[in-house]
Design an enzyme around this catalytic site. Structure first.
Site, PDB file in Angstrom:
ATOM      1  N   LYS A 182      -0.592  30.218 -21.490  1.00  0.00           N
ATOM      2  CA  LYS A 182       0.661  31.543 -20.247  1.00  0.00           C
ATOM      3  C   LYS A 182       1.522  30.820 -19.599  1.00  0.00           C
ATOM      4  CE  LYS A 182       1.272  36.081 -18.109  1.00  0.00           C
ATOM      5  NZ  LYS A 182       0.892  36.826 -17.287  1.00  0.00           N
ATOM      6  N   ASP A 220       7.625  36.439 -13.940  1.00  0.00           N
ATOM      7  CA  ASP A 220       7.630  37.892 -13.691  1.00  0.00           C
ATOM      8  C   ASP A 220       8.139  38.631 -13.140  1.00  0.00           C
ATOM      9  OD1 ASP A 220       6.654  40.444 -15.394  1.00  0.00           O
ATOM     10  OD2 ASP A 220       4.156  39.520 -15.255  1.00  0.00           O
ATOM     11  N   LYS A 225       7.913  45.491 -11.317  1.00  0.00           N
ATOM     12  CA  LYS A 225       6.589  45.704 -10.856  1.00  0.00           C
ATOM     13  C   LYS A 225       7.152  45.914  -9.407  1.00  0.00           C
ATOM     14  CE  LYS A 225       4.968  41.533 -12.318  1.00  0.00           C
ATOM     15  NZ  LYS A 225       3.163  41.680 -12.270  1.00  0.00           N
ATOM     16  N   ASP A 264       3.732  32.556 -12.611  1.00  0.00           N
ATOM     17  CA  ASP A 264       2.721  33.227 -14.173  1.00  0.00           C
ATOM     18  C   ASP A 264       3.683  32.222 -15.147  1.00  0.00           C
ATOM     19  OD1 ASP A 264       1.759  35.236 -14.941  1.00  0.00           O
ATOM     20  OD2 ASP A 264       3.796  36.566 -15.871  1.00  0.00           O
ATOM     21  N   ASP A 275       5.498  45.001 -18.596  1.00  0.00           N
ATOM     22  CA  ASP A 275       4.636  43.955 -17.580  1.00  0.00           C
ATOM     23  C   ASP A 275       3.573  43.457 -18.106  1.00  0.00           C
ATOM     24  OD1 ASP A 275       4.564  42.936 -15.210  1.00  0.00           O
ATOM     25  OD2 ASP A 275       3.004  44.753 -14.604  1.00  0.00           O
ATOM     26  N   GLU A 290       3.178  41.662 -20.477  1.00  0.00           N
ATOM     27  CA  GLU A 290       3.836  40.216 -21.366  1.00  0.00           C
ATOM     28  C   GLU A 290       3.093  39.247 -21.898  1.00  0.00           C
ATOM     29  OE1 GLU A 290       4.124  40.374 -18.025  1.00  0.00           O
ATOM     30  OE2 GLU A 290       3.913  38.078 -17.962  1.00  0.00           O
ATOM     31  N   ARG A 314      -0.095  38.712 -22.821  1.00  0.00           N
ATOM     32  CA  ARG A 314      -0.403  39.211 -24.690  1.00  0.00           C
ATOM     33  C   ARG A 314       0.099  38.680 -25.543  1.00  0.00           C
ATOM     34  NH1 ARG A 314      -3.078  43.998 -22.303  1.00  0.00           N
ATOM     35  NH2 ARG A 314      -3.088  43.269 -20.474  1.00  0.00           N
TER      36      ARG A 314
END
Ligand code: BES
Ligand code: ZN
Ligand code: MN
Length: 503
Positions: free
Chosen positions: A266, A271, A278, A289, A348, A350, A352
């Site tokens: 990833k 993020d 968030k 991230d 959020d 994201e 996946r």
């Protein structure tokens, strides 16, 4: 750059600025490890009271500095705790890391730590390099006490080929972890998807240049190419950002490959959560991230440098998850690379979306096994804390990843993918899959069930390393504050284990 060498010299006679001495916490009080036997002899009966006065106990994490007089040649001894088992490479790696921070200012350092096997020699070098890591690129005043020029590992194996190879292996691993740490530490404005892709190509160039260098193929796909490839998941995240998305692919295909491993990491370069934004405090470390992407790239370059007979195709999808008028909305339906449609419920979740596309691409090549690594869910941080990673996947691969973690000195724990999750991911009223269902319990397991849909039924392991990528506390062992490089050595060890079990 610090240079490392092996020598079979005696620690008491060595003329280094500082000599690091391992201390074992024994049942009858602390004693110096075997590598420092002649320091024990030089102090004779004075050693015990001396250690006691200095408060040396030998417990892990301890580092005590002591000036010497005429007992040994070096002006400074640094006693570092090994805990109870001096033959455990994990303990030795930690102690070497503590030693690297414990010596403030010395041009030359000698290490008298347990090193009578090649594995221990590697642990000493790896621990010392990783424990001494610092990220100063953005400091306007660099710390005065720099790294030592010379580090000598005092080992009885100094002239043995296995020990020299162990030293070189350790350097390759430490280079890889350092690379991943540098990228994770880099501020997100300097590590957007296009910039991260450039950092990767610079590292790739460095590893593959010159005669005898390993051949690794690098491909970088830009936003338009991703659209042509049907990577709706990656683009659904990156669409929110002024910085376009990228997908980096590395291929290491040695002639003697015994198996084919696909790695997927990833790479969310920041993020914010997107429209499902968030809370401020949760956004603080979200530059990290992209740690999964950093670790698959770093591990693949290391696997190539080590010449492991495993074909590796590594996919690092990169996107920035921001808030804007072009951001994906909850309720949108996205078509993924493999044609699966996904209803977005939480922007959020994201990771996946990136991984789904990249996993689908990876399985198209028919690898024997797929491993993904991601800072995927806060749930796994809540469950396992900041030092233990979660591993889910098929029953054949999870134990292999756990074993690789043990060999690498990283802790991972098996988490299940309960049957119920397979049903929950299919409850969208409009699309094939529901991206997220707002039931907070077991969110990391839901995410795993979602990812499994993109693995084509292949042997697979998923490493959720959320919270492990950045150490928000103080340094410990060979782990500094800030980026940790968690996962890199486990991936390399895992590839090594595939090479030996299939070969
Ligand atoms: N990048 C985060 C996960 C994360 C959390 C990484 C803490 C590092 C430290 C991920 O994209 C995320 O936001 N996950 C959500 C999942 C949820 C929406 C199912 C979370 O953690 O709440
Ligand atoms: Zn994320
Ligand atoms: Mn997120």
């Amino acid at each position: 750059m610090t240079s490392y060498s092996l020598r079979s010299a005696s620690p008491a006679k060595t003329r280094a600025d500082a000599v690091v001495v391992g201390v074992v916490a024994g049942p009858e009080g602390p004693r110096l490890c075997d590598a420092a036997a002649d320091v024990t002899a030089a102090y004779g009966r004075r050693l015990r009271p001396f250690l006691s006065t200095m408060g040396v106990t030998g417990k892990a994490g301890e580092a005590v500095k002591a000036p010497t007089r005429d007992e040994v040649n070096a002006p400074l001894l640094v006693f570092v705790g090994l805990g109870e088992d001096p033959s455990d490479p994990v303990a030795v790696r930690r102690a070497a890391g503590v030693a690297a921070r414990g010596v403030a200012n010395a041009a030359s350092v000698a290490l008298a730590l347990p090193s009578d096997t090649p594995a221990l020699v590697a642990a000493v070098v790896e621990g010392h390099r990783l424990g001494g890591y610092s990220f100063t690129a953005y400091k306007s005043t660099k710390p005065e006490a720099g790294e030592p020029n010379d580090v000598v590992v005092l080992t009885p194996l100094a002239r043995r080929a296995e020990a020299v190879e162990a030293l070189e292996r350790a350097q390759v691993l430490a280079d890889a972890v350092t690379l991943a740490r540098d990228w994770v530490n880099t501020p997100p404005r300097d590590c957007t998807p296009p910039l991260l892709a450039e950092l990767v190509s610079a590292a790739h160039k460095e590893v593959t240049k010159g005669r005898g260098a390993p051949k690794v193929q690098l491909e970088v796909f830009d936003h338009e190419q991703l659209a042509d490839m049907g990577c709706g998941g990656i683009l659904s995240v990156g669409n929110s950002s002024a910085s376009p998305s990228r997908l980096v692919k590395l291929t290491w295909a040695p002639k003697d490959a015994v198996t084919h491993l696909a790695l997927v990491g990833k790479g969310v370069t920041f993020d914010s959560g997107g429209l499902t934004i968030k809370p401020s405090s949760s956004m603080l470390n979200m530059k990290g991230d992209m740690a999964g992407a950093a670790s698959v790239v770093a591990a693949t370059l290391a696997i190539a440098r080590l010449g492991l007979p495993v074909k590796v195709t590594a996919y690092a999808p990169m996107a920035e998850n921001m808030v804007s008028g072009t951001a994906t909305r909850p309720g949108d339906v996205i078509t993924m690379r493999n044609g699966t449609t996904v209803e977005i419920a939480n922007t959020d979740a994201e990771g996946r979306m990136l991984l789904g596309d990249a996993l689908a691409l990876a399985v198209e090549e028919g690898p024997d096994v797929v491993v993904d690594i991601a800072t995927l869910t806060g749930h796994m941080q809540l469950a396992l804390g900041d030092k233990v990673g979660a591993v889910m996947g098929t029953d054949d691969q999870v134990p292999a990843v756990l074993a690789a973690g043990v060999a690498a000195g990283e802790q991972h724990w098996h988490m299940p993918i309960p049957e119920e999750m397979a049903e929950r991911i299919s409850t969208s009223k409009v699309a094939d899959l529901l991206q997220h269902d707002w039931v907070r319990w077991g969110g990391g397991l839901y995410a795993s069930a979602f990812l499994r849909e993109f693995t084509g039924g292949l042997p697979w392991a998923h490493l959720d390393i959320a919270g492990k990528e950045i150490n928000t506390g103080s340094p410990y062992g060979h782990v500094p504050a800030g980026a940790t490089g968690f996962g890199v050595t486990t991936l390399v060890e895992y590839a090594r284990s595939l090479a030996t079990s299939a070969g």
